[in-house]
Design a protein around this motif. Structure first.
Motif, PDB file in Angstrom:
ATOM      1  N   ARG A  57      90.444   4.474 -15.463  1.00  0.00           N
ATOM      2  CA  ARG A  57      90.792   5.588 -14.576  1.00  0.00           C
ATOM      3  C   ARG A  57      90.684   5.069 -13.143  1.00  0.00           C
ATOM      4  N   GLU A  62      94.027  10.661 -11.390  1.00  0.00           N
ATOM      5  CA  GLU A  62      94.933  10.218 -12.459  1.00  0.00           C
ATOM      6  C   GLU A  62      95.714   8.977 -12.032  1.00  0.00           C
ATOM      7  N   GLU A  82      96.076   9.631  -5.933  1.00  0.00           N
ATOM      8  CA  GLU A  82      95.241  10.820  -6.176  1.00  0.00           C
ATOM      9  C   GLU A  82      93.756  10.475  -6.023  1.00  0.00           C
TER      10      GLU A  82
END
Ligand code: KIV
Ligand code: ZN
Length: 515
Positions: free
Chosen positions: A405, A427, A431
């Motif tokens: 991630r 994500e 972001e």
């Protein structure tokens, strides 16, 4: 050839485009360029709509000397008084007052009878003339108004002192035939029409704004209103650069000319596009990236043999210079200053120093710094408030892989000078950075829109990001450029946040009354 006045409304109707919010310095930079371009009248804003607009219009009116500066007002005394305060220092103070004349607008929006509309228009034009030497009256939604009612109200407002009558196609509904016949009708039926100039103002909802403007001029309009790149409310306004070039190229059809300096078109278009964040589509007439690109082999062959086979406008005519000098890491301050001036920037010593430092920084990362890169550096430096409280990016790191991630760590300085560092995930890598910045900023921030483009071409081109945010519920747009996409993204985010801080510091109402 008859001269047609150009009334530019990039800073008013153009600024009404969704997501566009220019600060005072950006407006001033565009105003100076419009003056260079040679517009006759510049609508700098709508002074009664907000303190920020008032300040910008006043500063522009007090500074610009090469053309008449105007501002918009609704047909009421408060708007007119505020506009006068903003415009009275101008070289040729001019008021643009409007009132709707179509049955739809009079009934549903104004809730006034036609007689009340005439009375208000006449009273407000008369009131404005006590202050302003020039008053333009716009019959909003004229193209959906009753022709004989228009004839009646136009006669009355001219008697009250209006010297320009604008018949806007507010909703972009008309066609060239229809608008041509309306302008002819008005010219024939209004007894005192020789005491005023007729103006045309067209929106592009059906893609006919430029054609409609040309048809109006052929039928008696002596003034054309529009914006650079055709930006504006909804589908935008008539693109002024297209009209000026059409007059030039089709002199055989149009016996008209504007005072626009065609060679300034490209720079004006680039500046407006960059500062508003409204990108020019590649295939846009006159100023699009591909407007002069010949792709097919047959076309390329033809152009090589004789340019006019497929090229009706030369790039040079609109200021596109293919022999552009590039600067590199050995270029000194003097060459940089000279280049900045060539590109149309007058920087004070502090800003010159700042811009030169950014340029030097870039030469460490990029072999050749192009005009487009310099343009980005110079516009950013020139439009940044010197006394701006701000969040500043010090360093960041992103860990990204197709399995993990994405995680971002960001270090920044806050407006009070304190440093702060945080990490968060997302994500995607943008972001992750935005979630981390969100944690670091003392406000409720939401991303509404994100656009990424490149400045110039090539693998080492700069990335440019435009964002729209809400900061504590207030809309703000920001832009950032850097060689790295993620860094540009972070700068754009902080730029938008910093703008709201500056507005707040100056107690400026950011949200505007929209027309
Ligand atoms: O489109 C319009 O009607 C306007 C008026 C304010 C002139 O922009
Ligand atoms: Zn308009």
């Amino acid at each position: 050839m008859a001269h047609v006045n150009v009334f530019d409304t990039t800073l008013r109707d153009g600024e009404q485009s969704a997501g566009v919010n220019l600060n005072r310095l950006e407006k001033m930079e565009i105003a100076k360029q419009l003056e260079r371009l040679g517009v006759d009248i510049m609508e700098a804003g709508f002074p009664a709509s907000s303190q920020a607009d008032f300040d910008a219009v006043k500063e522009i009116a007090d500074t610009v000397r090469g053309c008449s500066v105007t501002g918009l007002a609704r047909a009421n005394k408060r708007d007119i008084d505020i506009a006068w305060e903003a415009l009275k220092g101008g070289a040729e103070p001019r008021l643009h007052v409007f009132l709707a004349t179509s049955p739809i607008h009079m009934t549903h929006k104004l809730k006034k009878t036609p007689d009340e509309v005439v009375e208000t228009a006449v009273n407000m034009v008369r009131y404005a003339r006590e202050k302003f030497p020039y008053v333009q009256f716009s019959a909003e939604d004229a193209l959906r108004s009753d022709r004989d009612f228009l004839v009646h109200i136009i006669e009355q407002v001219i008697d009250a002192g209006a010297s320009v009558i604008n018949l806007p196609d507010t909703v972009g509904f008309t066609t060239p035939d229809e608008i041509g016949s309306l302008f002819r009708y008005v010219r024939e039926q209004v007894p005192n029409i020789d005491q005023a100039v007729l103006s045309t103002h067209n929106h592009d909802d059906l893609g006919m704004a430029v054609s409609n403007s040309l048809a109006a001029v052929e039928n008696g309009a002596g003034q054309i209103e529009g914006t650079i790149n055709g930006i504006g409310e909804r589908a935008g306004n008539a693109a002024l650069e297209e009209i000026a070039v059409a007059f030039q190229i089709r002199q055989d059809r149009y016996d008209f000319q504007t005072g626009l300096v065609l060679k300034e078109i490209k720079r004006t278009s680039d500046l407006v596009s960059r500062l508003t964040g409204m990108q020019v589509p590649g295939n846009k007439a006159v100023v699009g990236r591909n407007a002069f690109a010949h792709e097919s082999g047959i076309h390329q062959d033809g152009v090589l043999k004789e340019a006019t086979t497929y090229e009706i406008i030369t790039p040079a005519m609109v200021g596109i210079d293919s022999n552009r000098m590039v600067l590199g890491k050995h270029s000194g301050r003097h060459a940089f200053k000279q280049k900045a001036e060539e590109l149309g920037f007058e920087l004070n010593e502090t800003k010159l120093k700042e811009a030169f430092a950014s340029f030097k920084d870039l030469t460490g990362k990029k072999k050749e710094v192009t005009d487009d890169d310099l343009f980005a550096i110079l516009t950013d430096t020139q439009t940044e408030h010197e006394d701006q409280p701000k969040y500043e990016l010090k360093a960041f790191q992103v860990q990204y892989g197709s399995i993990n991630r994405p995680t971002a760590t960001v270090l920044l300085t806050k407006p009070d000078g304190e440093e702060a560092e945080k990490a968060n995930t997302g994500e995607g890598s943008v972001e992750a950075i935005y979630n981390t910045l969100d944690d670091l900023i003392d406000a409720d921030v939401h991303l509404q829109d994100y656009q990424l483009s490149s400045i110039g071409r090539g693998r080492d081109a700069l990335a440019e990001v435009h964002v729209q945010l809400t900061v504590n519920g207030v809309k703000a747009s920001g832009r950032g450029s850097a060689q790295d996409v993620l860094e540009a993204s972070a700068h754009a985010f902080l730029n938008a946040v910093n703008r709201t801080l500056y507005q707040h510091k100056r107690h400026e109402g950011y949200e505007k009354v929209q027309v």
